[in-house]
Write a protein that holds these residues in place. Structure first.
Motif, PDB file in Angstrom:
ATOM      1  N   LEU A 302       6.754  -1.566 -10.074  1.00 20.95           N
ATOM      2  CA  LEU A 302       6.485  -2.704  -9.456  1.00 20.95           C
ATOM      3  C   LEU A 302       5.152  -3.108  -9.309  1.00 20.95           C
ATOM      4  O   LEU A 302       4.760  -4.244  -8.815  1.00 20.95           O
ATOM      5  CB  LEU A 302       7.261  -3.207  -8.374  1.00 20.95           C
ATOM      6  CG  LEU A 302       8.987  -2.897  -8.584  1.00 20.95           C
ATOM      7  CD1 LEU A 302       9.740  -3.008  -7.541  1.00 20.95           C
ATOM      8  CD2 LEU A 302       9.480  -4.255  -9.541  1.00 20.95           C
ATOM      9  N   SER A 303       4.129  -2.046  -9.512  1.00 22.48           N
ATOM     10  CA  SER A 303       2.992  -2.348  -9.170  1.00 22.48           C
ATOM     11  C   SER A 303       1.741  -1.718  -9.883  1.00 22.48           C
ATOM     12  O   SER A 303       0.948  -1.100  -9.774  1.00 22.48           O
ATOM     13  CB  SER A 303       2.316  -1.749  -7.559  1.00 22.48           C
ATOM     14  OG  SER A 303       2.903  -0.413  -7.700  1.00 22.48           O
ATOM     15  N   ASN A 304       1.931  -2.268 -11.287  1.00 22.90           N
ATOM     16  CA  ASN A 304       0.809  -1.928 -12.346  1.00 22.90           C
ATOM     17  C   ASN A 304       0.615  -0.559 -12.465  1.00 22.90           C
ATOM     18  O   ASN A 304      -0.178   0.002 -12.692  1.00 22.90           O
ATOM     19  CB  ASN A 304      -0.380  -2.635 -11.822  1.00 22.90           C
ATOM     20  CG  ASN A 304      -0.557  -4.060 -11.652  1.00 22.90           C
ATOM     21  OD1 ASN A 304       0.197  -4.859 -12.804  1.00 22.90           O
ATOM     22  ND2 ASN A 304      -0.900  -4.590 -10.712  1.00 22.90           N
ATOM     23  N   GLU A 305       2.027   0.296 -12.402  1.00 19.19           N
ATOM     24  CA  GLU A 305       1.892   1.564 -12.926  1.00 19.19           C
ATOM     25  C   GLU A 305       1.154   2.497 -12.042  1.00 19.19           C
ATOM     26  O   GLU A 305       0.177   3.374 -12.332  1.00 19.19           O
ATOM     27  CB  GLU A 305       1.497   1.817 -14.253  1.00 19.19           C
ATOM     28  CG  GLU A 305       2.369   1.196 -15.348  1.00 19.19           C
ATOM     29  CD  GLU A 305       4.085   1.660 -14.969  1.00 19.19           C
ATOM     30  OE1 GLU A 305       4.147   2.683 -14.682  1.00 19.19           O
ATOM     31  OE2 GLU A 305       4.870   0.663 -15.409  1.00 19.19           O
ATOM     32  N   ALA A 306       0.884   2.060 -10.633  1.00 15.95           N
ATOM     33  CA  ALA A 306       0.269   2.941  -9.739  1.00 15.95           C
ATOM     34  C   ALA A 306       0.607   4.473  -9.628  1.00 15.95           C
ATOM     35  O   ALA A 306       1.839   4.551  -9.886  1.00 15.95           O
ATOM     36  CB  ALA A 306       0.347   2.246  -8.208  1.00 15.95           C
ATOM     37  N   PRO A 307      -0.318   5.529  -9.622  1.00 14.12           N
ATOM     38  CA  PRO A 307       0.195   6.515  -9.738  1.00 14.12           C
ATOM     39  C   PRO A 307       0.899   7.077  -8.178  1.00 14.12           C
ATOM     40  O   PRO A 307       0.679   6.246  -7.377  1.00 14.12           O
ATOM     41  CB  PRO A 307      -1.066   7.370 -10.010  1.00 14.12           C
ATOM     42  CG  PRO A 307      -2.173   6.641  -9.760  1.00 14.12           C
ATOM     43  CD  PRO A 307      -1.628   5.260  -9.807  1.00 14.12           C
ATOM     44  N   ALA A 308       1.415   8.128  -8.206  1.00 13.12           N
ATOM     45  CA  ALA A 308       1.988   8.651  -7.237  1.00 13.12           C
ATOM     46  C   ALA A 308       1.401   8.568  -5.786  1.00 13.12           C
ATOM     47  O   ALA A 308       1.660   8.028  -4.658  1.00 13.12           O
ATOM     48  CB  ALA A 308       2.552   9.789  -7.222  1.00 13.12           C
ATOM     49  N   GLY A 309      -0.062   9.012  -5.806  1.00 14.38           N
ATOM     50  CA  GLY A 309      -0.666   9.135  -4.606  1.00 14.38           C
ATOM     51  C   GLY A 309      -1.262   7.608  -4.445  1.00 14.38           C
ATOM     52  O   GLY A 309      -1.840   7.599  -3.205  1.00 14.38           O
ATOM     53  N   GLU A 310      -0.934   6.615  -4.974  1.00 16.51           N
ATOM     54  CA  GLU A 310      -1.499   5.287  -4.571  1.00 16.51           C
ATOM     55  C   GLU A 310      -0.256   4.112  -4.368  1.00 16.51           C
ATOM     56  O   GLU A 310      -0.315   3.284  -4.410  1.00 16.51           O
ATOM     57  CB  GLU A 310      -2.303   4.682  -5.848  1.00 16.51           C
ATOM     58  CG  GLU A 310      -3.595   5.570  -6.050  1.00 16.51           C
ATOM     59  CD  GLU A 310      -4.270   4.919  -7.037  1.00 16.51           C
ATOM     60  OE1 GLU A 310      -4.134   3.911  -7.542  1.00 16.51           O
ATOM     61  OE2 GLU A 310      -5.348   5.768  -7.581  1.00 16.51           O
ATOM     62  N   ARG A 311       0.865   4.826  -3.628  1.00 18.86           N
ATOM     63  CA  ARG A 311       1.915   4.299  -3.604  1.00 18.86           C
ATOM     64  C   ARG A 311       2.410   3.893  -2.095  1.00 18.86           C
ATOM     65  O   ARG A 311       3.459   3.777  -1.774  1.00 18.86           O
ATOM     66  CB  ARG A 311       3.278   4.657  -4.168  1.00 18.86           C
ATOM     67  CG  ARG A 311       3.053   4.732  -5.907  1.00 18.86           C
ATOM     68  CD  ARG A 311       4.215   5.634  -6.455  1.00 18.86           C
ATOM     69  NE  ARG A 311       3.893   5.680  -8.023  1.00 18.86           N
ATOM     70  CZ  ARG A 311       4.566   6.383  -8.861  1.00 18.86           C
ATOM     71  NH1 ARG A 311       5.483   7.063  -8.492  1.00 18.86           N
ATOM     72  NH2 ARG A 311       4.121   6.274 -10.113  1.00 18.86           N
ATOM     73  N   LEU A 312       1.474   4.033  -1.242  1.00 22.41           N
ATOM     74  CA  LEU A 312       1.537   4.117   0.270  1.00 22.41           C
ATOM     75  C   LEU A 312       2.275   2.617   0.684  1.00 22.41           C
ATOM     76  O   LEU A 312       3.385   2.760   1.361  1.00 22.41           O
ATOM     77  CB  LEU A 312       0.385   4.271   0.853  1.00 22.41           C
ATOM     78  CG  LEU A 312       0.411   4.130   2.531  1.00 22.41           C
ATOM     79  CD1 LEU A 312       1.371   4.849   3.095  1.00 22.41           C
ATOM     80  CD2 LEU A 312      -1.008   4.099   2.999  1.00 22.41           C
ATOM     81  N   GLY A 313       1.611   1.787   0.226  1.00 24.08           N
ATOM     82  CA  GLY A 313       2.010   0.248   0.583  1.00 24.08           C
ATOM     83  C   GLY A 313       3.791   0.042   0.320  1.00 24.08           C
ATOM     84  O   GLY A 313       4.391  -0.318   1.043  1.00 24.08           O
ATOM     85  N   GLY A 314       3.806   0.332  -1.061  1.00 26.45           N
ATOM     86  CA  GLY A 314       5.384   0.256  -1.593  1.00 26.45           C
ATOM     87  C   GLY A 314       6.500   1.250  -0.765  1.00 26.45           C
ATOM     88  O   GLY A 314       7.435   0.715  -0.352  1.00 26.45           O
ATOM     89  N   SER A 315       5.659   2.364  -0.305  1.00 23.92           N
ATOM     90  CA  SER A 315       6.838   3.329   0.420  1.00 23.92           C
ATOM     91  C   SER A 315       6.962   2.901   1.752  1.00 23.92           C
ATOM     92  O   SER A 315       8.056   2.819   2.298  1.00 23.92           O
ATOM     93  CB  SER A 315       5.947   4.635   0.599  1.00 23.92           C
ATOM     94  OG  SER A 315       5.633   5.359  -0.836  1.00 23.92           O
ATOM     95  N   VAL A 316       5.877   2.184   2.364  1.00 20.00           N
ATOM     96  CA  VAL A 316       6.117   1.614   3.669  1.00 20.00           C
ATOM     97  C   VAL A 316       7.219   0.518   3.680  1.00 20.00           C
ATOM     98  O   VAL A 316       7.939   0.426   4.382  1.00 20.00           O
ATOM     99  CB  VAL A 316       4.764   1.460   4.587  1.00 20.00           C
ATOM    100  CG1 VAL A 316       5.052   0.729   5.494  1.00 20.00           C
ATOM    101  CG2 VAL A 316       4.071   2.599   4.747  1.00 20.00           C
ATOM    102  N   ALA A 317       6.640  -0.266   2.676  1.00 19.80           N
ATOM    103  CA  ALA A 317       7.832  -1.440   2.496  1.00 19.80           C
ATOM    104  C   ALA A 317       9.001  -1.094   2.395  1.00 19.80           C
ATOM    105  O   ALA A 317      10.051  -1.690   2.972  1.00 19.80           O
ATOM    106  CB  ALA A 317       7.234  -2.269   1.352  1.00 19.80           C
ATOM    107  N   LEU A 318       9.421   0.214   1.499  1.00 19.24           N
ATOM    108  CA  LEU A 318      10.903   0.547   1.203  1.00 19.24           C
ATOM    109  C   LEU A 318      11.340   1.166   2.427  1.00 19.24           C
ATOM    110  O   LEU A 318      12.549   1.002   2.880  1.00 19.24           O
ATOM    111  CB  LEU A 318      11.050   1.429   0.061  1.00 19.24           C
ATOM    112  CG  LEU A 318      10.664   0.745  -0.998  1.00 19.24           C
ATOM    113  CD1 LEU A 318      10.809   1.726  -2.280  1.00 19.24           C
ATOM    114  CD2 LEU A 318      11.503  -0.410  -1.507  1.00 19.24           C
ATOM    115  N   ALA A 319      10.648   1.740   3.407  1.00 17.97           N
ATOM    116  CA  ALA A 319      10.938   2.192   4.691  1.00 17.97           C
ATOM    117  C   ALA A 319      11.496   1.212   5.484  1.00 17.97           C
ATOM    118  O   ALA A 319      12.325   1.241   6.242  1.00 17.97           O
ATOM    119  CB  ALA A 319      10.012   3.188   5.355  1.00 17.97           C
ATOM    120  N   LEU A 320      10.820  -0.009   5.599  1.00 18.93           N
ATOM    121  CA  LEU A 320      11.050  -1.010   6.503  1.00 18.93           C
ATOM    122  C   LEU A 320      12.296  -1.677   5.809  1.00 18.93           C
ATOM    123  O   LEU A 320      13.372  -2.210   6.636  1.00 18.93           O
ATOM    124  CB  LEU A 320       9.795  -2.029   6.545  1.00 18.93           C
ATOM    125  CG  LEU A 320       8.710  -1.357   7.410  1.00 18.93           C
ATOM    126  CD1 LEU A 320       7.674  -2.528   7.187  1.00 18.93           C
ATOM    127  CD2 LEU A 320       8.973  -1.155   8.784  1.00 18.93           C
TER     128      LEU A 320
END
Length: 356
Positions: A302-320
């Protein structure tokens, strides 16, 4: 239509129950209140408010059972001198002792003291639980011999447990469970829901420890198989419901079972998103819920194929997203950032509950 095909998903969440007596219900004894259910009956869907629940659904034993499970508080787990609470969202920190895990493989392999130090740092950052794994479950990862897995995780668990940290062991192998529990781990977290190893259920039952049961389509073969779903939300719910019953029948107390819908395990992007949107349905199982979506492939998709180490924003969004659905435990790589986000979320909830 059989009664077993009925499912209830809490919806119409409100900030506060103040002034809404009889109109809202509290979700699993936590911080969320809701005013209605999405009632799922096969392919049919309708909305029933809490105010009209008794009149509309009160004659359904299945509906009453689900409603009771959804609204019952989740008792904390007393684990030695530590307590794991479920009345607010908490964080389980991922600590992989592997060379090849998809996100952080190799970071802590071969140096138990450094790995334990990293674990203690995670507790300082706010992790309630350190989830230690010695085998990668990424697609295509090789199976690790149980002796190697034990050698990887046990020295780290011993150090963390002696230092007072609450530790879970992320494994599907009975021998690793036994060794980890003997070393001081308090919880078993099994991506195969105790189905990969024939001895696993007996090990957990004899130990009397809590267990996290994760859904995957064909856990006896591996976590990433499967042939699709008729309805991923209710299919996963039904699978977990049956698995809980089997584990209880095998000697594990229901109060010591947690569930995980298995985001990213044998599901497409669309199926993962459907599960995330429907997370509140899983409170009908009557168990605390763990959400493991941190740095998962869906974020990259969902974010231009961001690699695993660049998925902080999405990870926090899913936690919320999980917190909004009443999930009790977020399994994450980025502990400090997730804890901070949840504290701000909690601050907003607390203010709403006092009427502002």
């Amino acid at each position: 239509m059989t009664d077993r095909m009925l499912h209830l998903r809490p919806t119409h969440f409100v900030d506060s129950p103040i002034g809404r007596d009889g109109e809202v219900a509290r979700l699993a004894g936590g911080l969320q209140w809701f005013a209605a259910y999405d009632v799922l009956e096969g392919s049919a869907r309708r909305t029933v408010t809490i105010a009209e629940f008794d009149a509309v659904l009160g004659t359904s034993a299945r509906a009453r059972q689900l409603h009771a499970a959804i609204t019952a508080p989740r008792a904390p787990l007393a684990l030695g001198h530590r307590m794991l609470r479920f009345d607010q969202p908490g964080v389980a920190a991922i600590l992989n002792i592997t060379p090849d895990s998809f996100s952080d493989g190799g970071a802590h392999l071969g140096d138990a003291a450094a790995a334990a130090g990293a674990g203690f740092d995670l507790t300082v950052q706010g992790a309630a639980l350190i989830d230690i794994g010695g085998e990668s479950t990424r697609p295509g990862a090789p199976i690790v011999w149980e002796g190697d897995e034990i050698e990887r995780v046990v020295p780290v668990i011993e150090r963390l447990a002696k230092g007072g940290a609450l530790v879970s062991i992320d494994t599907r192998k009975a021998a690793v469970m036994e060794a980890a529990l003997a070393a001081g781990a308090a919880i078993v977290n099994d991506v195969s829901a105790l189905l990969w190893d024939d001895r696993a259920l007996d090990v957990v039952a004899r130990a009397g420890c809590p267990v996290i049961l994760m859904h995957s389509p064909d856990p006896a073969k591996g976590p990433h198989g499967g042939n699709g779903y008729a309805n991923v939300l209710t299919d996963v719910f039904d699978w977990l419901e049956a698995r809980i019953a089997a584990v209880v029948a095998g000697g594990v107390e229901r109060s010591r079972i947690l569930v995980d819908p298995g985001i990213g395990f044998g599901k497409t992007l669309q199926e993962n998103l459907a599960l995330l949107n429907g997370l509140a349905l899983f409170h009908g199982l009557g168990c605390p819920i763990m959400l493991g979506a941190s740095r998962k492939r869906l974020i990259g998709a969902l974010s231009n194929e961001a690699p695993a180490g660049e998925r902080l924003g999405g990870s926090v969004a899913l936690a919320l997203k999980g917190a909004e659905a009443g999930v009790q435990l977020m399994r994450v790589h980025d502990v400090a950032e997730t804890v901070q986000a949840l504290r701000v979320w909690r601050g907003c909830k607390d203010q709403a509950l006092v009427g502002g």
